[in-house]
Design an enzyme around this catalytic site. Sequence first.
Site, PDB file in Angstrom:
ATOM      1  N   GLU A   1       0.378  -4.144  -4.009  1.00  0.00           N
ATOM      2  CA  GLU A   1       0.664  -3.875  -2.596  1.00  0.00           C
ATOM      3  C   GLU A   1       1.925  -3.032  -2.443  1.00  0.00           C
ATOM      4  OE1 GLU A   1      -1.461  -4.453  -0.393  1.00  0.00           O
ATOM      5  OE2 GLU A   1      -2.621  -6.230  -0.928  1.00  0.00           O
TER       6      GLU A   1
ATOM      7  N   ARG B   1       1.549   0.687  -0.776  1.00  0.00           N
ATOM      8  CA  ARG B   1       2.177   0.851   0.546  1.00  0.00           C
ATOM      9  C   ARG B   1       3.516   1.557   0.440  1.00  0.00           C
ATOM     10  NH1 ARG B   1      -0.349  -3.969   4.034  1.00  0.00           N
ATOM     11  NH2 ARG B   1      -1.891  -4.528   2.498  1.00  0.00           N
TER      12      ARG B   1
ATOM     13  N   ASP C   1     -12.654  -3.023  -6.243  1.00  0.00           N
ATOM     14  CA  ASP C   1     -12.777  -1.773  -5.481  1.00  0.00           C
ATOM     15  C   ASP C   1     -11.963  -0.557  -5.931  1.00  0.00           C
ATOM     16  OD1 ASP C   1     -10.485  -3.100  -4.616  1.00  0.00           O
ATOM     17  OD2 ASP C   1     -11.060  -3.259  -2.522  1.00  0.00           O
TER      18      ASP C   1
ATOM     19  N   GLU D   1     -11.912   0.691   5.817  1.00  0.00           N
ATOM     20  CA  GLU D   1     -12.829   1.321   4.843  1.00  0.00           C
ATOM     21  C   GLU D   1     -13.977   2.107   5.476  1.00  0.00           C
ATOM     22  OE1 GLU D   1     -11.664  -1.765   4.650  1.00  0.00           O
ATOM     23  OE2 GLU D   1     -10.314  -1.537   2.939  1.00  0.00           O
TER      24      GLU D   1
ATOM     25  N   THR E   1      -5.015   4.795  -2.054  1.00  0.00           N
ATOM     26  CA  THR E   1      -5.933   3.813  -1.468  1.00  0.00           C
ATOM     27  C   THR E   1      -5.406   3.224  -0.166  1.00  0.00           C
ATOM     28  OG1 THR E   1      -7.385   1.962  -2.022  1.00  0.00           O
ATOM     29  CG2 THR E   1      -5.094   1.779  -2.703  1.00  0.00           C
TER      30      THR E   1
HETATM   31  C1  DMJ Z   1      -5.573  -1.715   1.966  1.00  0.00           C
HETATM   32  O1  DMJ Z   1      -4.365  -2.267   1.611  1.00  0.00           O
HETATM   33  C2  DMJ Z   1      -6.084  -0.785   0.900  1.00  0.00           C
HETATM   34  O2  DMJ Z   1      -7.053   0.033   1.436  1.00  0.00           O
HETATM   35  C3  DMJ Z   1      -6.634  -1.518  -0.288  1.00  0.00           C
HETATM   36  O3  DMJ Z   1      -7.202  -0.647  -1.231  1.00  0.00           O
HETATM   37  C4  DMJ Z   1      -7.691  -2.503   0.154  1.00  0.00           C
HETATM   38  N1  DMJ Z   1      -7.240  -3.338   1.206  1.00  0.00           N
HETATM   39  C5  DMJ Z   1      -6.517  -2.824   2.316  1.00  0.00           C
HETATM   40  C6  DMJ Z   1      -7.330  -2.465   3.523  1.00  0.00           C
HETATM   41  O4  DMJ Z   1      -8.426  -3.192   3.773  1.00  0.00           O
END
Ligand code: DMJ
Length: 607
Positions: free
Chosen positions: A189, A193, A322, A455, A539
Site C-alpha cells: 500500500e 499510494r 490481481d 476497477e 495500480t
Molecule cells: C487500489 O489500492 C489498487 O487499485 C489496488 O491494486 C487494488 N485495490 C485498490 C482499489 O480497489
Amino acid sequence: MVRHRSSSSSRWRILHPSYYLKRPRRLALLAIAFVCATFLVWDRQTLAREHEAEISKLIEENAQLENQLRDLIKYAEESGKKNSFPKKQEEIVQRRTSYNDAVNMERQIKVKEAMLHAWTSYEKYAWGYDELQPQSRSGVNNFGGLGASIIDSLDTLYIMGLDEQFQKAKEWVTNSLDFNKDVDASVFETTIRVVGGLLSAYDLSGDIIFLQRARQIGDRLLPAWNTPSGIPYNTINLAHGNAHNPGWTGGASILADSGTEQVEFIALSQRTGDPKYQEKVENVIKKLHAIFPDDGLLPIYINPHSGNAETYSKITFGAMGDSFYEYLLKVWIQGNKTDAVKPYREMWEKSMEGLKNLIRKSKPSSFTYITERSGSALIDKMDELACFAPGMLALGAYHDESEKGLMYLSLAKELARTCYNFYNSTQTKLAGENYIFNEGEDMVVGTSWNIMRPETVESLMYLWRITGDETYREWGWDIFQAFEKQSRIDSGYVGLRDVNSGEKDDMMQSFFLAETLKYFYLLFSPPSVIPLDQWVFNTEAHPLKITTRLDSMQMLGNHQFGQQAQEVKIDQRLRGERFESFNRIKSNILERGKHRERILGRKEGHS
Ligand code: DMJ
C-alpha cells in the site's frame, strides 16, 4: 451677460412641448424622426434574431455532419476490422474527439466538481490524516499516518487543473510529511499510494521535492526485501525498518503484495540513477520466474524463506493475485518494450493463456466471467477487483498489433460487459464486492459492500480509448451518476454497506480520489490527456512517464560520477520530455475551455 443668458434660455426652449405646439411642421419632423429610429432599432433586433437562427441552424448542420462522420469512421472501422489494430483505433478516437463534444465536456466538469467536493471535505475534516470518515467528520490513519489522501490526490489535482489545491498539497509534502513513524505499514500500500503518488507528481510537475520524498520513503521500505529468498515481507515498521508478514497469512508473503512494487521501484531507480531499488524488485520477478508454472498462474501465497509457492493457496485475478499480473505487462510497457524487459511480456502472455482456462460463461445470459481456482477445482466467484482485467487485456492489445492482440481485446470487451452488469444489476446501481455465478440465475451479489473501487471504471477508460466505442462512456456515466446519488453526502463521499439496501458506511477511501475519480475524468477527456503511448498507470492510477530504460550497469557507471549529478541529468531529460507533452496537454485543455465558453456563450445567447 444679458445677451448670453437670453440665448441660453432660448436653446432650452426646444425641450418644452409648447415650443412644438406653436410650430406644427417641426412637430411633424420630430414624429418622422422618431418613427425612423424605432424602425432602425426593430430592424437590428430582427437581424440579430435571424442571425441567431442561422447560427443554431449551422450548429445543427454541424452536428449532423459530425454524426455522418462518425458513421463513416465506424464504417471504416468495421470494414477494416481484420487489419485495424487498437493503436489505429485510438488515433480515430483522437480525431473524432477533436470535434464538438459538449456532452462529454459537461461530464468532465461534473467529475472535476466531484473531486473538488471530495477534496474540500477531506481538507476541512481530516487534513493530514490518511483518510476521511465523512459521517463522523474526522480523519483516520489506515496507512501509517502518511497523509495517504493528500499524496494519492496530487496527480489527480494536477491533471484536473486544480492548481490551488495542488499547491497546498505540495506545501504539505514539503513541510509536514514525516516518514519517521513507529508503525507497521503495508509495503504494497505504501508503495502504490505513496511512492507511486510522489513519482507521478514528480513526472507531471517536474518538482524535485516529490522525487526526494519518494526516495526517502523508498529507502525506508527497502529492508522488507532482505529475506532469504528476496521475496519481500509485506509489512514494515517505518521508523525501525523491521519487517515481517502479517499473522493471518501464516507467515507467507502475498503474491500481489510482493509482485506490485516493480513499476514504482524501477521508476525510482531510473529517476535517481541509483539501481538499488530496481534490483530488489526485479529479483522478485526472477525468483517467481524460476517457479513459474506452464499456465503462468501462481497461487496467492509465496514462502519468503524458500521462494516457493504455497500450493494449497488459491489462484485468482481478484484480491491478493490481481496486480501481480497487471505489473508483468506494465513493466514491459514502462521499459519501452525493449529486450531488457521482454521476459515480463513473455510471462504476461503465459498468464493470459492461463487466464483463458479460468474463463466461464454464465447461464442464461452468457456473461463471461473469471473463476478462481483451488487445486484443480474452479470456483464460480469473481471479485469486482478482477474487473481491472478487461483494462489490462485492452492495454495488452493496444501494445500488440497481432491476431493475439485482437483476441485479448475481444475477451476484454466480454468481461467489461460483465463488470458493468455488476453495477447495473443492483438496486443502487453500484457493484457489490464480489459475485457468485449460479447456473440459471447468472450472477448474484456475494459480499454486499461497495467501497467506491475503481476497477470497472478503469477498464471502461481503456476500452473507450482503445476502441472508440461510446458505449463505454455511457456505462461510465451511469456508474458516476450512481455514485453521485448513493455515495455523495455533504461532507464527502461514502461507500455502501449493502448495495441493495443502500445503507451507507463511513469511509472515503483514498483510492476514490486517486483512481475512481481520475479514471472517470479521463473517460470523458480526449485521449491526448495522459496518452497511453507515453504514460503507464501504476495500480493506484498514478501515471508514470515511459522513458528509455537504463540498466543497472549503466546506472552504476553513472553513479560513480556522483549521485547528485545523475539526478540532475535525469531530471533535465525528464523535464524536457515533460515540457513537450504537457504543453500539448495544456493547450488541449485551454482549447477545450475556450470551446466550452463559446458553446455556453451561444447557449446563453439563445435563451
Ligand atoms: C487500489 O489500492 C489498487 O487499485 C489496488 O491494486 C487494488 N485495490 C485498490 C482499489 O480497489
